[in-house]
Motif scaffolding. Structure first.
Motif, PDB file in Angstrom:
ATOM      1  N   ASP A 304      28.401  62.987 -78.198  1.00  0.00           N
ATOM      2  CA  ASP A 304      27.601  63.064 -76.836  1.00  0.00           C
ATOM      3  C   ASP A 304      26.093  62.848 -76.949  1.00  0.00           C
ATOM      4  O   ASP A 304      25.685  61.927 -75.721  1.00  0.00           O
ATOM      5  N   PHE A 305      25.459  63.202 -77.552  1.00  0.00           N
ATOM      6  CA  PHE A 305      24.190  62.726 -77.863  1.00  0.00           C
ATOM      7  C   PHE A 305      23.731  61.344 -78.071  1.00  0.00           C
ATOM      8  O   PHE A 305      22.988  60.782 -77.593  1.00  0.00           O
ATOM      9  N   GLY A 306      24.667  60.652 -79.067  1.00  0.00           N
ATOM     10  CA  GLY A 306      24.705  59.516 -79.267  1.00  0.00           C
ATOM     11  C   GLY A 306      24.888  58.695 -77.972  1.00  0.00           C
ATOM     12  O   GLY A 306      24.057  57.585 -77.655  1.00  0.00           O
ATOM     13  N   GLN A 307      25.679  58.989 -77.174  1.00  0.00           N
ATOM     14  CA  GLN A 307      26.099  58.113 -75.938  1.00  0.00           C
ATOM     15  C   GLN A 307      24.754  58.251 -74.890  1.00  0.00           C
ATOM     16  O   GLN A 307      24.340  57.175 -74.415  1.00  0.00           O
ATOM     17  N   THR A 308      24.004  59.539 -74.903  1.00  0.00           N
ATOM     18  CA  THR A 308      22.858  59.614 -73.893  1.00  0.00           C
ATOM     19  C   THR A 308      21.776  58.946 -74.704  1.00  0.00           C
ATOM     20  O   THR A 308      20.988  57.871 -73.788  1.00  0.00           O
ATOM     21  N   GLU A 309      21.584  58.754 -75.931  1.00  0.00           N
ATOM     22  CA  GLU A 309      20.563  57.912 -76.605  1.00  0.00           C
ATOM     23  C   GLU A 309      20.737  56.481 -76.337  1.00  0.00           C
ATOM     24  O   GLU A 309      19.854  55.837 -76.067  1.00  0.00           O
ATOM     25  N   ARG A 310      22.149  55.956 -76.503  1.00  0.00           N
ATOM     26  CA  ARG A 310      22.460  54.572 -76.316  1.00  0.00           C
ATOM     27  C   ARG A 310      22.211  54.207 -74.848  1.00  0.00           C
ATOM     28  O   ARG A 310      21.494  53.019 -74.688  1.00  0.00           O
ATOM     29  N   LEU A 311      22.730  54.879 -74.060  1.00  0.00           N
ATOM     30  CA  LEU A 311      22.406  54.512 -72.500  1.00  0.00           C
ATOM     31  C   LEU A 311      20.750  54.645 -72.172  1.00  0.00           C
ATOM     32  O   LEU A 311      20.474  53.491 -71.541  1.00  0.00           O
ATOM     33  N   ARG A 350      12.859  65.396 -80.151  1.00  0.00           N
ATOM     34  CA  ARG A 350      12.121  64.332 -80.826  1.00  0.00           C
ATOM     35  C   ARG A 350      12.399  62.923 -80.671  1.00  0.00           C
ATOM     36  O   ARG A 350      11.537  62.047 -80.436  1.00  0.00           O
ATOM     37  N   ARG A 351      13.706  62.840 -80.968  1.00  0.00           N
ATOM     38  CA  ARG A 351      14.051  61.300 -80.816  1.00  0.00           C
ATOM     39  C   ARG A 351      13.926  60.811 -79.549  1.00  0.00           C
ATOM     40  O   ARG A 351      13.619  59.518 -79.428  1.00  0.00           O
ATOM     41  N   LEU A 352      14.374  61.453 -78.390  1.00  0.00           N
ATOM     42  CA  LEU A 352      14.286  60.919 -77.258  1.00  0.00           C
ATOM     43  C   LEU A 352      12.912  60.911 -76.671  1.00  0.00           C
ATOM     44  O   LEU A 352      12.430  59.959 -75.803  1.00  0.00           O
ATOM     45  N   ARG A 353      11.861  61.788 -77.373  1.00  0.00           N
ATOM     46  CA  ARG A 353      10.372  61.511 -76.829  1.00  0.00           C
ATOM     47  C   ARG A 353       9.852  60.562 -77.507  1.00  0.00           C
ATOM     48  O   ARG A 353       8.919  59.929 -76.926  1.00  0.00           O
ATOM     49  N   GLU A 354      10.169  60.271 -78.692  1.00  0.00           N
ATOM     50  CA  GLU A 354       9.773  58.880 -79.384  1.00  0.00           C
ATOM     51  C   GLU A 354      10.175  57.776 -78.634  1.00  0.00           C
ATOM     52  O   GLU A 354       9.545  56.725 -78.415  1.00  0.00           O
ATOM     53  N   LEU A 355      11.547  57.809 -78.304  1.00  0.00           N
ATOM     54  CA  LEU A 355      11.879  56.614 -77.250  1.00  0.00           C
ATOM     55  C   LEU A 355      11.106  56.521 -75.985  1.00  0.00           C
ATOM     56  O   LEU A 355      10.849  55.652 -75.740  1.00  0.00           O
ATOM     57  N   SER A 356      10.827  57.644 -75.409  1.00  0.00           N
ATOM     58  CA  SER A 356      10.157  57.482 -74.254  1.00  0.00           C
ATOM     59  C   SER A 356       8.749  56.932 -74.563  1.00  0.00           C
ATOM     60  O   SER A 356       8.289  56.106 -73.733  1.00  0.00           O
ATOM     61  N   ARG A 357       8.205  57.137 -75.629  1.00  0.00           N
ATOM     62  CA  ARG A 357       6.930  56.534 -76.030  1.00  0.00           C
ATOM     63  C   ARG A 357       6.943  55.207 -76.010  1.00  0.00           C
ATOM     64  O   ARG A 357       6.223  54.243 -75.683  1.00  0.00           O
ATOM     65  N   LYS A 358       8.188  54.644 -76.758  1.00  0.00           N
ATOM     66  CA  LYS A 358       8.241  53.434 -77.038  1.00  0.00           C
ATOM     67  C   LYS A 358       8.720  52.475 -75.580  1.00  0.00           C
ATOM     68  O   LYS A 358       8.269  51.354 -75.258  1.00  0.00           O
ATOM     69  N   LYS A 359       9.361  53.247 -74.615  1.00  0.00           N
ATOM     70  CA  LYS A 359       9.869  52.617 -73.302  1.00  0.00           C
ATOM     71  C   LYS A 359       8.562  52.472 -72.565  1.00  0.00           C
ATOM     72  O   LYS A 359       8.293  51.432 -71.884  1.00  0.00           O
ATOM     73  N   ARG A 360       7.634  53.334 -72.470  1.00  0.00           N
ATOM     74  CA  ARG A 360       6.388  53.295 -71.718  1.00  0.00           C
ATOM     75  C   ARG A 360       5.603  52.272 -72.205  1.00  0.00           C
ATOM     76  O   ARG A 360       5.043  51.468 -71.395  1.00  0.00           O
ATOM     77  N   ARG A 361       5.165  52.118 -73.497  1.00  0.00           N
ATOM     78  CA  ARG A 361       4.527  51.055 -74.133  1.00  0.00           C
ATOM     79  C   ARG A 361       5.322  49.757 -73.711  1.00  0.00           C
ATOM     80  O   ARG A 361       4.456  48.597 -73.109  1.00  0.00           O
ATOM     81  N   ALA A 362       6.398  49.591 -73.638  1.00  0.00           N
ATOM     82  CA  ALA A 362       7.064  48.233 -73.355  1.00  0.00           C
ATOM     83  C   ALA A 362       7.090  48.028 -71.801  1.00  0.00           C
ATOM     84  O   ALA A 362       6.765  46.786 -71.589  1.00  0.00           O
ATOM     85  N   PHE A 363       7.211  48.861 -70.914  1.00  0.00           N
ATOM     86  CA  PHE A 363       6.830  48.715 -69.773  1.00  0.00           C
ATOM     87  C   PHE A 363       5.307  48.453 -69.381  1.00  0.00           C
ATOM     88  O   PHE A 363       5.026  47.243 -68.470  1.00  0.00           O
ATOM     89  N   GLU A 364       4.551  49.066 -70.086  1.00  0.00           N
ATOM     90  CA  GLU A 364       3.146  48.667 -69.805  1.00  0.00           C
ATOM     91  C   GLU A 364       2.768  47.312 -70.310  1.00  0.00           C
ATOM     92  O   GLU A 364       1.891  46.478 -69.842  1.00  0.00           O
ATOM     93  N   ARG A 365       3.441  46.779 -71.445  1.00  0.00           N
ATOM     94  CA  ARG A 365       3.183  45.728 -72.088  1.00  0.00           C
ATOM     95  C   ARG A 365       3.593  44.504 -71.042  1.00  0.00           C
ATOM     96  O   ARG A 365       3.128  43.293 -71.048  1.00  0.00           O
ATOM     97  N   THR A 366       4.520  44.574 -70.113  1.00  0.00           N
ATOM     98  CA  THR A 366       5.326  43.719 -69.311  1.00  0.00           C
ATOM     99  C   THR A 366       4.255  43.305 -68.333  1.00  0.00           C
ATOM    100  O   THR A 366       4.396  42.178 -67.673  1.00  0.00           O
ATOM    101  N   HIS A 367       3.523  43.954 -68.099  1.00  0.00           N
ATOM    102  CA  HIS A 367       2.448  43.819 -66.958  1.00  0.00           C
ATOM    103  C   HIS A 367       1.147  43.484 -67.489  1.00  0.00           C
ATOM    104  O   HIS A 367       0.056  43.108 -66.611  1.00  0.00           O
TER     105      HIS A 367
END
Length: 428
Positions: A304-311, A350-367
């Motif tokens: 279940d968690f794997g499905q959440t993480e992949r999504l 912890r894994r999702l918070r790290e993913l959040s950090r990467k997503k935020r930086r990627a979003f910022e980078r696109t701008h």
């Protein structure tokens, strides 16, 4: 009287505390910072998780210890759902959410004991609109309260009662009042914002709330949160076309597993959520999307968690708010077995918070490289201005002039330690 008001929890609580402060000032009382000598201390509590309860109890004990001669009144959602747990801490009065408007009179009359009505009896949308949030560039306007969804994990309907909406005329006057108070941005907030208007007589469509924002005179208006089913094509189109409504949405996902979503009582599948979010981002490329996720719901397996993480890895999101499951007495999930061990839930968080950090930086980078309007929020350091773009990117920019009164054009030049480094682009 000299009174300190302390607040825990969400934007709705922050709004209600500010309304209380304005009411106290209007009656001739003085607001003092916590820790200074005071005649009374009011603690406005949250109860969304067990950590919220713990923080509230700790703050109450600290208030009793640091301001020993003050009367201590406790209110908010924790006070509403479990007043006895707070009464035993030696407070003078416990006041439920439905009685918040009476707090000034209760302080003046030195009332004691518990004043908490049933959550189902909460019918009024108090308090009156606030005029100013001192020291904040961004103001809040509470336009809705309550929720009747009763998701399996959520205590909020018990703490806040059924949905009720601020009438449209009062929405307009509330936004105007914030503008007159010097604010350039307001956040429309509520416990379940997307329900706004349905309980009014006659009912109002959600679009009427957006119309009020458009003609408010404010530079920009932000929506606090919408449920996935409320992320309609109409709402998305309005955000994309508007010069006032900000392209920023916070949407609760909670899980990427259909099995867990059904157990939570969430009325959508992961596939339906994906369709809404991807359509929104395609329609508004600059849209900032934040999501809520709960990890460790009873019975959540590694699969279940794997499905959440992949999504979450695949979705065009900008950040996550991650919450380990917290059992709340009185909810359907309270009695569920098959609890996820705390170390497992902590690792998933912890894994999702790290993913959040990467997503935020990627979003910022696109701008990076673009010029965007940004609203000053204060000084990050001497000579360094802190700003926020309409799509919620944090910017740091050298600035030697007085604080600008409104939005300024900023060129985003590169990622900084926190947010994005920018420079003034007024001459471009």
């Amino acid at each position: 009287m000299r009174i300190s008001v302390l607040t825990l929890g969400c934007k709705v609580n922050q709004y209600e505390s500010r309304a209380l402060e304005e009411s106290l000032e209007a009656r001739g009382h003085s607001l003092v910072p916590f820790g200074e000598p005071a005649d009374a201390v009011v603690v406005n509590t949250c109860t969304v998780t067990h950590r919220s309860d713990r923080d509230a109890r700790a703050l109450i004990r600290r208030a009793r210890r640091e301001v020993p001669g003050a009367r201590l009144l406790v209110t908010g959602c924790y006070a509403q759902v479990d007043p006895r747990a707070l009464a035993v801490l030696g407070v003078d009065a416990v006041v439920g959410n439905g009685e918040k408007g009476a707090i000034p009179e209760l302080l003046e009359s030195r009332a004691e004991g518990v004043r908490v009505g049933e959550s189902a009896a909460l019918r009024e949308l108090a308090p009156a609109p606030v005029g100013r949030f001192a020291g904040r560039a961004r103001a809040y306007l509470k336009v809705q309260d309550g929720c009747a969804c009763f998701c399996a994990y959520c205590i909020v309907p018990f703490a806040r009662g059924p949905s009720r909406s601020l009438p449209l005329a009062e929405v307009r006057s509330g936004l105007a009042r914030l503008g007159a108070g010097g604010h350039r941005e307001a956040v429309l907030t509520g416990v379940h914002l997307g329900l706004w208007g349905r309980d009014l007589a006659p009912p109002e469509p959600f679009g009427a709330l957006l119309d009020a924002a458009e003609v408010s005179g404010l530079a920009r208006v932000r929506l606090s949160s919408l449920e996935p089913g409320e992320l309609t094509a109409e709402v998305v189109a309005r955000l994309g076309a508007s010069r006032v409504l900000c392209p920023h949405l916070h949407v609760p996902l909670q899980s990427g597993s259909d099995r867990v979503l059904a157990a939570m009582g969430r009325p959508y599948t992961a596939g339906q959520f994906r369709e809404r979010v991807e359509a929104a981002r395609e329609a508004v490329p600059e849209l900032c999307l934040g999501l809520d996720v709960i990890v460790g719901f009873p019975g959540e397996t590694d699969a279940d968690f794997g499905q959440t993480e992949r999504l979450l890895e695949e979705l065009p999101l900008a950040y996550l708010h991650v919450f380990p499951f917290s059992p709340r007495r009185g909810t359907r999930a309270w009695d569920l077995g098959d609890r996820v061990p705390p170390p497992v839930a902590a690792e998933r968080s912890r894994r999702l918070r790290e993913l959040s950090r990467k997503k935020r930086r990627a979003f910022e980078r696109t701008h990076v490289g673009s010029v965007m309007l940004a609203l000053p929020e204060g000084w990050a350091a001497p000579g360094v201005l802190a700003l926020r773009t309409r799509n919620y990117i944090e910017v740091r920019m050298p600035w030697r002039e007085p604080l600008p009164d409104g939005e300024v054009p900023v060129r985003l030049e590169g990622l900084a330690r926190s947010g994005v480094a920018g420079r003034f682009a007024g001459g471009e």
